[in-house]
Scaffold this motif. Structure first.
Motif: not given
Ligand code: KIV
Ligand code: ZN
Length: 514
Positions: A312-316
């Motif tokens: 999730g964090v890598l995407k947003d």
């Protein structure tokens, strides 16, 4: 325009009351400088009447620090107030903080001597007179006088309102409502602040301050409830240090007010990017380490580990982060590689280290990674590199330590001589340095010709006793590549040399030169 809430830092006074801690006046001055960089509105520098050293610390801070108001604490006792007046004489913006216990428990417990009155009612009258006299005397030394109604959280509200009215009439500019024992719950504490605003006749002439202790883990919540109900100054300490379970942690209060400005509708003047630096300074000076899971400044506050979160964090970033790490002084968010990290996190880390793998290679690496991750709490970059090179490009160590000699002592210039095996050849070098570890790293750099920069050095004892094994970890950087090297030995200089060489070998592997 949203209203401003003043931030009153009492790390140097209430924070230093934490059991087992003591700050010298030099440390206090250094910390006060950092608090000024953090742009707190008020620094409570100490309690001058408590000891000659504290008097001197307050005096030095008052003379040296510009920007924040410099405040000193006293009881409602003339000698204490005079000591504050003297210690603050050279402050540009001095404030005297005086006060007295107002709860029945404090009055009956601390003022049991009959000279204060024969019963509770008489003692309460005496307390009001002492409070008023204290504020008047303090006003003869400073225009800014803050009154604390100690143990207000457990006091009879009607009596508290009476005391506040009297001290405001006597000249108090700020009234501090402490939950001295951390007894209150947020709704109730917020209600108390609202009632003070509604019931104290002259409250418009003073600012309301909240000072909450953390005995039930509610200091920050209580302070925020105070702000929501009209308090315009919050007192607390960095990392929440202080007497017993500590005070409201200022970094948490400020970041809550900022992150949820939609809810609180107020601002502060704090330079929040200084939080991490200030937190580390306080932890080092007081010898009280910050727990990794501490809100805002803990080492894990912006660390992501589980596959779902990392993905999730890598995407947003906003999927799992409500604050930006840079805003509190961290360089960036951190992905901690564990058995739960998942392929996306692994791929992102490998790419950061400079490896672009095919899907097939990634799958193979992931299987090896899981085997290592199941045995370790955290998989470090050098573990990953070791996995990769073992798997796709096995390579020998480029540098091996053969010999090390150190010359050092109280009146000697530290000198190191090292001999390394490099591609079958023996190479020797020597260097002086700022201490034996520095000398040995310089000698190794000379032999290897490396331009790697040592960005972090940590040492820890793996076993106990003077013969303990020291484990050294170094972080090296070269041309944007970062690796970690480790070495262990009962001789800490040898452990340092081994860690440095281990790091250089990792760098050589990432360069493909081994
Ligand atoms: O907790 C407290 O009541 C205090 C006062 C001295 C302000 O620290
Ligand atoms: Zn306190």
């Amino acid at each position: 325009m949203s209203e401003k809430v003043d931030i009153f830092d009492t790390t140097l006074r209430d924070g230093e009351q934490a059991a087992g801690t003591r700050l010298g006046s030099r440390d206090k001055l250094n910390l006060a400088r950092q608090l000024a960089r953090l742009k707190v509105d008020v620094i409570e520098a100490g309690y001058p009447a408590s000891s000659p050293e504290d008097f001197q610390a307050v005096q030095t801070i008052a003379k040296e620090i510009r920007g924040p108001v410099i405040c000193a604490l006293s009881r409602a006792v003339p000698a204490d107030i005079e000591a504050c007046g003297k210690a603050l004489a050279r402050a540009r913006r001095p404030r005297i903080h005086t006060g007295i216990g107002v709860s029945d428990i404090h009055i009956l417990g601390k003022f049991r001597d009959p000279r204060y009155g024969k019963d509770l009612a008489e003692k309460k009258t005496t307390i009001i007179k002492m409070a008023v006299d204290a504020v008047k005397l303090a006003r003869s030394f400073a225009d800014d006088v803050q009154f604390y109604a100690e143990d207000a959280g457990r006091a009879d509200p009607a009596y508290l309102f009476e005391v506040l009215e009297a001290v405001i009439d006597a000249g108090a500019t700020v009234v501090n409502i402490p939950d001295t024992t951390g007894y209150c719950v947020p709704e109730q504490f917020g209600g108390l602040i609202r009632a003070i605003r509604e019931k104290v006749r002259n409250i418009a002439r003073a600012k309301i301050s909240v000072h909450c202790h953390n005995d039930l883990g509610m200091a920050v919540a209580n302070a925020l409830a105070g702000v929501k109900n009209g308090a315009r100054q919050v007192e607390g300490t960095i990392n929440g240090v202080g007497e017993r379970a500590g005070n409201a942690a200022l970094e948490e209060v400020v970041m809550a007010l900022r992150t949820r400005s939609d809810y609180f509708g107020v601002t502060t003047g704090i330079e929040t990017r200084e939080f991490c630096r200030t937190s580390r300074l306080v932890a080092d000076m007081l010898g009280m380490a910050v727990p990794p899971n501490k809100a805002v400044v803990g080492g894990n506050a912006f660390a992501h580990s589980s596959g779902i979160h990392v993905d999730g964090v890598l995407k947003d970033r906003e999927t799992y982060e409500i604050m930006r790490p840079e805003d509190v002084g961290f360089a960036e968010s951190r992905v901690v590689l564990t058995a739960r990290t998942g392929r996306a996190g692994l791929r992102a880390r490998l790419e950061k280290l400079g490896y672009k793998l095919s899907q097939e290679e990634l799958n193979q690496t992931y299987q090896r990674f899981l085997l290592v991750a199941d045995k370790k709490q955290e998989v470090f970059d050098e573990d990953l590199i070791a996995i990769l090179h073992d798997q796709i490009q096995p390579a020998p160590e480029l540098y091996q330590l053969e010999y090390l000699q150190i010359y050092s002592g109280t009146s000697a210039i530290p000198t190191a001589t090292v001999r390394l095996r490099v591609k079958g050849e023996t190479k020797q070098g020597a260097s002086i340095g700022d201490g034996p570890v520095d000398a040995v790293c310089k000698a190794i750099s000379q032999v290897t010709g490396t331009s790697a920069r040592l960005s972090r050095y940590e040492i820890r004892a793996v076993t106990s006793g003077t013969e303990a094994i020291g484990e050294v970890t170094v972080h090296l950087e070269e041309d944007g590549r970062r690796v970690m090297g480790r070495g262990a030995s009962t001789d800490v200089v040898e452990a340092s040399a081994r860690a440095f060489i281990n790091g250089l070998n990792q760098l050589a592997l990432t360069k493909g030169s081994a």
